[in-house]
Each structure stands twice: as structure tokens, then as C-alpha cells.
Design an enzyme around this catalytic site. Structure first.
Site, PDB file in Angstrom:
ATOM      1  N   ASP A 198       7.831  -4.256   3.739  1.00 42.86           N
ATOM      2  CA  ASP A 198       6.745  -4.987   3.637  1.00 42.86           C
ATOM      3  C   ASP A 198       6.528  -5.778   4.977  1.00 42.86           C
ATOM      4  OD1 ASP A 198       4.373  -6.497   2.560  1.00 42.86           O
ATOM      5  OD2 ASP A 198       5.013  -5.861   0.836  1.00 42.86           O
ATOM      6  N   HIS A 268       1.104  -3.172   4.758  1.00 41.41           N
ATOM      7  CA  HIS A 268       2.262  -3.998   4.537  1.00 41.41           C
ATOM      8  C   HIS A 268       3.084  -3.316   5.397  1.00 41.41           C
ATOM      9  CE1 HIS A 268       0.936  -6.309   1.054  1.00 41.41           C
ATOM     10  NE2 HIS A 268       0.390  -5.303   0.743  1.00 41.41           N
ATOM     11  N   GLU A 331      -3.761  -2.721  -0.332  1.00 38.89           N
ATOM     12  CA  GLU A 331      -4.242  -3.618   0.389  1.00 38.89           C
ATOM     13  C   GLU A 331      -4.137  -3.179   2.117  1.00 38.89           C
ATOM     14  OE1 GLU A 331      -3.026  -7.437  -2.385  1.00 38.89           O
ATOM     15  OE2 GLU A 331      -1.610  -6.622  -0.999  1.00 38.89           O
TER      16      GLU A 331
END
Length: 765
Positions: A198, A268, A331
Site C-alpha cells: 500500500d 495505493h 481508489e
């Protein structure tokens, strides 16, 4: 037959008289609830002389695990007998192809003369052993060591019953991961989704790219947490070697748990780009992120980067023999791609429509790589948006809509909606909850979730593979916090994934839960106490007393309290109606089940002075747009203060504060690093304009009401990290009640002011 085996059945029958009369009269204390149970009288006594016998070598590993797990949970040590035909008075394990049509199904027969566990596959036989672990009394329970008699015919409803652990934001040791796998096995979970990469850390060794862990595996925590005693930065580091990964995967496999790794693409990606800047869009050196939220850094779509991604997968795939491999896809804010002439040229070169199509192209290429290596891709529901890779499965986290869409397109789905199954969300409104994410997802809400939407056509329902709970660890600095977040809510997810829909009943589940708590204690799982502690509401009265209302959060019907300084017992007064207590008083209250407290008591020390002060946990948020329970940034080691704050609108409210005889308001405030990346949501952040160099603390009558007073803020807090600010109330405000609203003006980033405590101050004598 030896004399010893002739005696055993008589001894078992004698001890079995202490057992429950039947399953029907005393529901089995098993979670998840078995599919079918046939009641019988009596039970089988677990005396030290009982032998555990596998039928053959195929059943021996499970028989051995049963012996070990029984001793761990119940303290009963049984001996493992050589493989062979079962004898009277023994616990027998056997692989029987006719036992179940499900590889995870099993049949258990229990009577006074013995226990017979049968399954068509070692997986099912292991779950029979797990059920026996739960049927036995746990350490510390007073029940006789007797397994209740009857037949259980059991198999899971869903084939995917998962938990996800985020090891990227905060790192867990191999021993801690193993302990989590142990408790997962106790719940019959079969999938461990391991989030390994991440923005805040790269946690898996890739030998071809050592900087991924050397650089990407470390970050400098924000604020005091990243500064040593000598004033120098102290990095937060951690990663798993490939040998450690193999160790974890093998440990999971012994418990019939498949490990699904996650390598998040294309977003990420900050930790990876910090190690190899050429992977990013700008090519510039960046740092591993020490902020939470949605970061805008993306992998670029150059051929060299795709080769890097495939090379990483080539090292990871052999480590994880399970079928599924998670590639994220969530995302991925496309701002960098949109602003990059090189990425725009890449879109045209590939003949793609837009940035969403570019993400889909990357994932489809990597899916082909995985398929060529006999793996199947799974990703978050954003992967639907640019067109799903042909064989990809979907994890539906933004509600169930993504799952509906994917299933109707013929793709398999795992349901993980954040609104019900993200277990890093707070589970109660108790002021004793550790840091966590906004809103509350209590045990009842988790249990009520149904993975198969009614709106989904019957012909597509087979695409719902199952259900999974996720624990993201931004706010879980310790493993104890991970366990607090997971348990007991994970037990509700386990029952959803295993038990038939018509066997699911929350009241019944709640009654079986205390036995599972005893097993948690025996197995060393640091489960949450807060759901089992009463909610305490305190209302001052005009006559100098207080009205105290107690509520059991889970609906257990026995609340007991004390005011004598001693913890309540089963003989203490039972709460029946709100209490009127004279001040000062120390109240302790606890929920009980069958005469035993479910958790340590809640203690409230009440006086006229204490009622004039409230912590931030006891105050309301003015709007609650994005309320977080945040931990202070220091000290680097040890306990830290915790603050409730709405980061979009930091504003606190004491509703119906009694201002009679009050001269002013004292606020203890501190500062936290503003460590949030909110991408396009950043515009929703509200800053009230400042009228002095460092802003003001403003006190209002209601969030939208008139300003009562204000005081200038200092440039920085005091030496202890806090400032005490005193605000004088105008005489007109000293009325009976007011909704006191407090906020801080000005944009103080990279820090933000937070409220620790608000106190009403009477006139000085």
C-alpha cells in the site's frame, strides 16, 4: 475387551448425567450454528482415559489437531491412539466418501459410548474437530467435561468465508499472524486475504527488487511518533521474508485456510514508487506515505512498469498456491494520468477510450499473466468500471451494487460491503473504544447482513462465492487493537458464511456467544469487552441527584450494579429502571449471563464537579461528516491520548449544558498532525476564517447559533502538547441550558487543533 474399556462406558454414562438433557433443551454452544442437529439424551464424558483414534493415516493429522485444540481450549489432555478401528469409549476420526457431498461437510455422532467423526475430505473432518472443541467446556467454565449426545450433519452455505488483514499500514509479526489463523480456524473461516502492499508500506520480500522492502518497507511516522529521543527521525519498518511467507501459508494450510495475497494496482502504490521512482507518473523521488486516506500516486502504464509488475507477480505466485490472487484496483484517482502527456499518449497508442480503460487494460494484461500461471484474479469492485477482465472475480466493498452488477455479468463475487463488514469501524459508542473509523458497525448490524441480495435473479445467485470481513489497520497500531476490532464481530461473519439462512437468529447467536468468549480467553484472543458492557447515560436533576439509565448493548436481560466500591456480583441489585443516585457516588455496572459477568464492570465516579466536565468522547459532533477516533502522535512508544474529531468539520457540541451559576468555559486542546490524503474529497473540508495570527477558539450557542465568546489560540500547544483555554461567558448566556458548540478557526495544516476536554467553570469564591 480389556477391563479398562469395559469400565469406560459406565464412567461415561455416570458423568453424562451432568450433561444437558438434550440439544433441544440446551442449544449447542457452537458458532457458526450447524446445519442440522438431532437431539439425544446424555453425552460422552471426556475423562483422561479416553483415547482419540484416527481410522488411518489420512485421518491422523486431524485427530492430532483435535487433541491439541481440546487441551488448549478446555484443558483436557487426551492421548492419541494408533490408527485403526475404533473401540468403545473412544473418539474416532475417519475419512468416509459417503459422509457428505461437500468437501467441507461432516457428520458427528455422540453418545455415552463414544464419538464418531466422519467426512469425505480432510477439510470436513477438521471442521468436525472444531465443532468438538466448541462442544467441550472451555477453561474456566464450571460445566462438566461432557460432550452432549446427538448427531450433527453439517456443511457450509458458502465456499468463501474470509477475513482480510491489512499488514501494510501497521505490521504484524509472524507469530501474531499465526495466532489470528488459529482463531480463524476456531470459526471455520477458510480464506485469509493478506493485504501486503500500500502507500504506507511494502511488506513482502521480492528478491529481484530489494528496494521494495529496503525503502518501501519503512516510513517516518507523522509528528512525535517519528522522532527519537535524540531528535532524529525513527522509521517504522517491517516486511515478511519469502521464507516467512511460506511458513505462514503452510501454517494456514494445516488449518485448511487458503491465503489470498493482495498486490494493489495501479493505486495505493506510493511505497513501491518511493523505492523505484521510474514506476510513477512523474519519475520523481517521493517518500513512503505517513498519511491515511486516498493518495493520488499511481503506477504508470509504460511497458517497463508492466514488466516490473509481472516480475513481482512471478515471485509472489509460487509463494501462494491458492487459486486466487488479489490485484486491488480500488481508489485509483486518475488525476496524475489525466495530467500526464505521456499517459495520454499511451491511451491513444493502445486505442483506449480514457483513463478507466487504461486501468482495465493493465489489469486484463496482468490477469492473462495470472491465468498462464494457473491463478485467478480478484479485485475490488472498481475494476468493473473500465470493463472486467474475462475471468476476474469481484469483491464488492462499496455496498452490494458492484456485486449485483458483476454477478449479472456472469462474474463471481465475494460480498464485503464497508457499511456492514469493515471491522475497523467503531463497534459501540462507548468512550472506551480504541481509535477507529467513522460511524458504528455493531454486532447486530454485522449479523444482519445477507450476502445474497434479494434483487439478484435466482439464475445468477450461484455467483455469490461468499462473504468476508476486512480489518484495515490505519488506527490499529497494536495487534491487541486488531483483535479488539475483529472479535466477536468476526463470529457473526463466520455464522453468515457457514450456517443455513433459516438457522440464523441473533437472539440464539447471542446466547451461544458467552461460551465462545470463554474459548477466546483460553486461546488468548484479546476480544472486545465494550459490546458486553452496559451503556451508561447520566442526567443531572435539580435536586442534586443524578438519573442513571443503563442499557445492555446486546440485549442480555441481566444488568447488575453497585455503589459500595465493590464490583457487582450475581447477588448485587438488579437494574430494573433508571436509578436516582445522590452525589457523590461511584457507580459500577455489568451485564450478566447465567450468573456470570460478561465483561469487567463500567465504572463512573460522579460528583457535582465531575458533571461539569466532559471529554471529547462524551461530546457530540456538530455535523459528523467524517468523524474519526484518532490517536495522538506521541509518545513514540506507549499509551497515547485518543480524540474524537470530525476532520471535515472539527466542531464539538455539549448538548443541553446547564449554565446556571456558570461563569465560563475551560477547554483543554491539543494539536495533531493533519495526516490525511483525501483526494477529491479534500474540498469538503471546512475551515472557519481566522481573525488573528493563529486563529481562535470560538464558543457558540448551538452549531448554527450566535457566538458567545472567543479567545485567541497560541502559536503552538504547551510543553505537554496541550493548551488550557478559558472563555468567559456573557451574562446573557448564563441561562438554564444551551447547546455549547466549540470550534477552532483557521487552516492550521500540517497540524489541526483537537478538543480533549470541556469544563464548565463556576464563579471563583
Amino acid at each position: 475387551m480389556t477391563a479398562r474399556t469395559r469400565v469406560l462406558p459406565r464412567l461415561a454414562l455416570l458423568l453424562a448425567m451432568l450433561a444437558p438433557a438434550a440439544f433441544a433443551a440446551n442449544p449447542l454452544p457452537v458458532i457458526p450454528a450447524p446445519a442440522q442437529v438431532q437431539a439425544a439424551q446424555g453425552g460422552f464424558a471426556l475423562t483422561p482415559q479416553v483415547l482419540v483414534r484416527p481410522a488411518d493415516a489420512a485421518a491422523e493429522p486431524t485427530a492430532r489437531q483435535f487433541v491439541e485444540g481440546l487441551e488448549r481450549g478446555s484443558g483436557v489432555r487426551l492421548a492419541l491412539a494408533p490408527a485403526g478401528r475404533a473401540k468403545p469409549g473412544e473418539i474416532a476420526f475417519a475419512i468416509d466418501p459417503k459422509a457428505s457431498t461437500s468437501p467441507e461437510g461432516y457428520v458427528l455422532d455422540i453418545d455415552a459410548h463414544g464419538v464418531h467423526a466422519r467426512a469425505a475430505d480432510p477439510r470436513g473432518l477438521f471442521y468436525a474437530a472444531v465443532t468438538l472443541w466448541q462442544l467441550a467446556p472451555a477453561r474456566g467454565e464450571t460445566a462438566a467435561a461432557v460432550l452432549p449426545a446427538g448427531r450433527i450433519t453439517d456443511a457450509p452455505r458458502f465456499g468463501w468465508r474470509g477475513l482480510m488483514l491489512d499488514s501494510a499500514r501497521h505490521f504484524q509479526s509472524v507469530a501474531q499472524v499465526k495466532s489470528l489463523l488459529d482463531v480463524m480456524a476456531l470459526h471455520k473461516f477458510n480464506t485469509f486475504h493478506w493485504h501486503l502492499t500500500d502507500d504506507q508500506g511494502w511488506r513482502i520480500e521480492i528478491k529481484r527488487y530489494p528496494r521494495l522492502t529496503e525503502v518501501g518497507g519503512c516510513r517516518i511516522p507523522a509528528g512525535d511518533g517519528g522522532v527519537g529521543a535524540d531528535g532524529k527521525p525513527v522509521p517504522y519498518c517491517g516486511f515478511y521474508t519469502q521464507d516467512q511467507v511460506r511458513e505462514v501459508v503452510a501454517y494456514a494450510a494445516q488449518r485448511h485456510i487458503t491465503v489470498v495475497p493482495e498486490f494493489d494496482i495501479p493505486g495505493h502504490a506510493t511505497a513501491a514508487i518511493s523505492a523505484y521512482p521510474e514506476l510513477g507518473v512523474s519519475g520523481k523521488q517521493i517518500e513512503v506515505s505517513n498519511e491515511w486516506g486516498v493518495n493520488t500516486n499511481l503506477f504508470n502504464a509504460d511497458e517497463q512498469t508492466l514488466q516490473f509488475l509481472e516480475n513481482v507477480l512471478a515471485e509472489m505466485v509460487p509463494l501462494f498456491p491458492g487459486r486466487y490472487f488479489h490485484l486491488g484496483g480500488d481508489e485509483a484517482v486518475k488525476d496524475q494520468w489525466k495530467a500526464s502527456p505521456r499517459m495520454q499518449a499511451r491511451i491513444k497508442e493502445l486505442g483506449l477510450k480514457d483513463e478507466e480503460a487504461l486501468q482495465a487494460w493493465m489489469l486484463k494484461r496482468l490477469e492473462r499473466f495470472l491465468v498462464a500461471h494457473d491463478r485467478r484474479m480478484i479485485g475490488w469492485d472498481e475494476i468493473i468500471e473500465g470493463g472486467l477482465p474475462p475471468e476476474a472475480a469481484v469483491m464488492s466493498w462499496r455496498g452490494i451494487e458492484g456485486g449485483l452488477t458483476a454477478a449479472r455479468l456472469g462474474h463471481d463475487v465475494v460480498m464485503v460491503p464497508s457499511s456492514e463488514l469493515y471491522l475497523d469501524y467503531l463497534q459501540t459508542d462507548s468512550p472506551d473504544e480504541p481509535p477507529g473509523r467513522p460511524a458504528y458497525i455493531d454486532l447486530q448490524r454485522v449479523y444482519a447482513f445477507e450476502p445474497v441480495p434479494q434483487a439478484l435473479e435466482a439464475s445468477q445467485r450461484h455467483h455469490i462465492l461468499g462473504v468476508q470481513a476486512n480489518i484495515w489497520t490505519e488506527h490499529s497500531r497494536s495487534f491487541a487493537r486488531v483483535e479488539h476490532a475483529l472479535f466477536p464481530r468476526a463470529a457473526a461473519v463466520a455464522e453468515t458464511g457457514w450456517s443455513p439462512l433459516d438457522r440464523r437468529d441473533f437472539a440464539d447467536f447471542r446466547n451461544r456467544l458467552p461460551h465462545l468468549l470463554a474459548l477466546y480467553r483460553a486461546w488468548g484472543a484479546d476480544y472486545a469487552q465494550t459490546p458486553f458492557q452496559p451503556k451508561v447515560e447520566i442526567t443531572p436533576a435539580d435536586d442534586g441527584t443524578v438519573r442513571v439509565t443503563l442499557t445492555d448493548r446486546l440485549g442480555y436481560d441481566e444488568l447488575r450494579y453497585s455503589t459500595d466500591g465493590q464490583a457487582p456480583t450475581a447477588d448485587s441489585p438488579r437494574y430494573e429502571a433508571p436509578l436516582a443516585l445522590a452525589l457523590p457516588v461511584t457507580l459500577q455496572a455489568a451485564s450478566f449471563w447465567k450468573g456470570q459477568p460478561l465483561a469487567p464492570p463500567v465504572t463512573r465516579t460522579l460528583s457535582a464537579k465531575s458533571l461539569r466536565s466532559r471529554s471529547d468522547e462524551e461530546l457530540a459532533m456538530c455535523t459528523g461528516q467524517l468523524m474519526l477516533r484518532l490517536e495522538d502522535d506521541g509518545p513514540r512508544e506507549g499509551e497515547r491520548a485518543v480524540f474524537n474529531v470530525d476532520i471535515f468539520n472539527p466542531c464539538w457540541e455539549w448538548k443541553q449544558a446547564d449554565l446556571r451559576g456558570i461563569d465560563g468555559v475551560q477547554v483543554r486542546a491539543g494539536q495533531l498532525p493533519y495526516y490525511f490524503q483525501l483526494a477529491h474529497d479534500e474540498s469538503h473540508r471546512t475551515f472557519q476564517p481566522a481573525h488573528s495570527a493563529h486563529g481562535e477558539l470560538v464558543l457558540r450557542d448551538g452549531c448554527e447559533g450566535p457566538t458567545l465568546a472567543s479567545v485567541k489560540l497560541p502559536a503552538t500547544p504547551g510543553a505537554d502538547g496541550f493548551s488550557t483555554l478559558n472563555v468567559k461567558l456573557p451574562k446573557a448566556a448564563r441561562k438554564a441550558q444551551a447547546d455549547l458548540c466549540v470550534y477552532f478557526t483557521g487552516d492550521t495544516r500540517p497540524t489541526m487543533w483537537v478538543l480533549d476536554r470541556m469544563t464548565l467553570v463556576p464563579p471563583a469564591k
